[in-house]
Design an enzyme around this catalytic site. Sequence first.
Site, PDB file in Angstrom:
ATOM      1  N   HIS A 115       0.840  -1.203   0.000  1.00 49.34           N
ATOM      2  CA  HIS A 115       0.000   0.000   0.000  1.00 49.34           C
ATOM      3  C   HIS A 115       0.868   1.243   0.000  1.00 49.34           C
ATOM      4  O   HIS A 115       2.034   1.211   0.413  1.00 49.34           O
ATOM      5  CB  HIS A 115      -0.911   0.032   1.241  1.00 49.34           C
ATOM      6  CG  HIS A 115      -0.154   0.162   2.534  1.00 49.34           C
ATOM      7  ND1 HIS A 115       0.612  -0.855   3.059  1.00 49.34           N
ATOM      8  CD2 HIS A 115      -0.017   1.204   3.396  1.00 49.34           C
ATOM      9  CE1 HIS A 115       1.171  -0.460   4.191  1.00 49.34           C
ATOM     10  NE2 HIS A 115       0.815   0.799   4.415  1.00 49.34           N
ATOM     11  N   ASP A 117       0.658   4.962   1.867  1.00 53.50           N
ATOM     12  CA  ASP A 117      -0.045   5.363   3.088  1.00 53.50           C
ATOM     13  C   ASP A 117      -1.245   6.262   2.782  1.00 53.50           C
ATOM     14  O   ASP A 117      -1.128   7.248   2.026  1.00 53.50           O
ATOM     15  CB  ASP A 117       0.909   6.114   4.026  1.00 53.50           C
ATOM     16  CG  ASP A 117       1.809   5.151   4.806  1.00 53.50           C
ATOM     17  OD1 ASP A 117       1.368   4.014   5.087  1.00 53.50           O
ATOM     18  OD2 ASP A 117       2.944   5.543   5.134  1.00 53.50           O
ATOM     19  N   HIS A 266       4.640   0.284  -0.024  1.00 55.67           N
ATOM     20  CA  HIS A 266       5.489  -0.484   0.881  1.00 55.67           C
ATOM     21  C   HIS A 266       4.718  -1.656   1.467  1.00 55.67           C
ATOM     22  O   HIS A 266       3.478  -1.713   1.391  1.00 55.67           O
ATOM     23  CB  HIS A 266       6.094   0.398   1.970  1.00 55.67           C
ATOM     24  CG  HIS A 266       5.074   1.115   2.800  1.00 55.67           C
ATOM     25  ND1 HIS A 266       4.340   2.176   2.327  1.00 55.67           N
ATOM     26  CD2 HIS A 266       4.674   0.923   4.085  1.00 55.67           C
ATOM     27  CE1 HIS A 266       3.519   2.603   3.275  1.00 55.67           C
ATOM     28  NE2 HIS A 266       3.704   1.862   4.356  1.00 55.67           N
ATOM     29  N   ARG A 281       6.777   6.685  13.398  1.00 60.94           N
ATOM     30  CA  ARG A 281       6.418   7.205  12.078  1.00 60.94           C
ATOM     31  C   ARG A 281       6.067   8.681  12.138  1.00 60.94           C
ATOM     32  O   ARG A 281       5.356   9.126  13.050  1.00 60.94           O
ATOM     33  CB  ARG A 281       5.219   6.435  11.511  1.00 60.94           C
ATOM     34  CG  ARG A 281       4.919   6.858  10.088  1.00 60.94           C
ATOM     35  CD  ARG A 281       3.871   6.011   9.461  1.00 60.94           C
ATOM     36  NE  ARG A 281       2.553   6.388   9.949  1.00 60.94           N
ATOM     37  CZ  ARG A 281       1.413   5.951   9.414  1.00 60.94           C
ATOM     38  NH1 ARG A 281       1.448   5.102   8.414  1.00 60.94           N
ATOM     39  NH2 ARG A 281       0.261   6.337   9.884  1.00 60.94           N
TER      40      ARG A 281
HETATM   41  C1  SIN Z   1       3.314   0.371   7.389  1.00 61.58           C
HETATM   42  O1  SIN Z   1       2.740  -0.402   6.650  1.00 61.58           O
HETATM   43  O2  SIN Z   1       2.999   1.564   7.418  1.00 61.58           O
HETATM   44  C2  SIN Z   1       4.412  -0.128   8.272  1.00 61.58           C
HETATM   45  C3  SIN Z   1       5.409  -0.921   7.534  1.00 61.58           C
HETATM   46  C4  SIN Z   1       6.129  -1.872   8.414  1.00 61.58           C
HETATM   47  O3  SIN Z   1       5.676  -2.207   9.518  1.00 61.58           O
HETATM   48  O4  SIN Z   1       7.184  -2.328   7.980  1.00 61.58           O
END
Ligand code: SIN
Length: 291
Positions: A115, A117, A266, A281
């Site tokens: 996805h 974000d 990602h 984050r």
């Molecule tokens: C996410 O999907 O925003 C986090 C990615 C992760 O946990 O590696």
Amino acid sequence: MNAVTTLNRAAERTSAGDIEVIRVEANLGAEVRGLDLTGPITDEVADLLRNLLWEHQVLFFRDTGIDDEKQAEIGRVFGPPVADSIQKRRGAKDEDIIPFNTGPYANGYYGTPWHADATYLQTPYLVSILRSVIAPELGGDTAYSSGISAYESLPEDVKQKIAGLTAIHRPNGKAYKLIEDKEELEDYLSEYSGTEHPVVITHPFNGKKVLYVNEGFAQEIVGLPEEEGKELLNYLTKQFYRPENIVRFKWQPGSLAIWDNRAVQHYGIADYGNAQRQLVRVVAKGDRPTR
Ligand code: SIN
């Protein structure tokens, strides 16, 4: 400040300086060495970060030694902060920094599908930044996949077919994982009931075409019969699985990844059992993606 770029699999080096930028895959990703992020984020550093990001799509840093405040400052290089939509309904402010525990096993963030974000928002984040606080010894990498190379490698007839299409994005998969209370879930889903974005967008800063549908949130193609739309979405989102489009990052405490949330998707890899994994984050607000 000078930057040296070492191109992947090329013997070429350009200019000289104290910062090394090492391209890690052919289609995306660069590791930046020698840039002290604990120091002041001057205009020069800010320009460098923006230019490198629009070029490489995702930047990796090791042993940064930075804290939450500094990470927030780096985020503001790209735009104002935005709180996660679920946290915001629970009272979080845009500037709050809430560590993101993704282990042990069964946590809602233990593994995430491909996805970008928050594409269920009208203005999805422009840039996302993750910093590792606790990392598993093995596993728990994050993979990034380029919507630019995914688009470029599509057959011409597919490019033509999708040129004018839009898709509806919804946060249902994330909401069902993260919201237990039935009433809160229903309210959330009715507040975020679907946002339309072009299937192909133009990157706001480098002008490249980006394939902009993702498995996590894109749910239907507008104007196509349901089955045909699903089949097309399935075909398009699978382009992000292609190894040619992917770079994978192994976390260590202090590592930082900054990604261009318009250009890449990602995927959090769920292969670390009960090991602890904590990330912080920070995201930067973006405009509405356009064709
Ligand atoms: C996410 O999907 O925003 C986090 C990615 C992760 O946990 O590696």
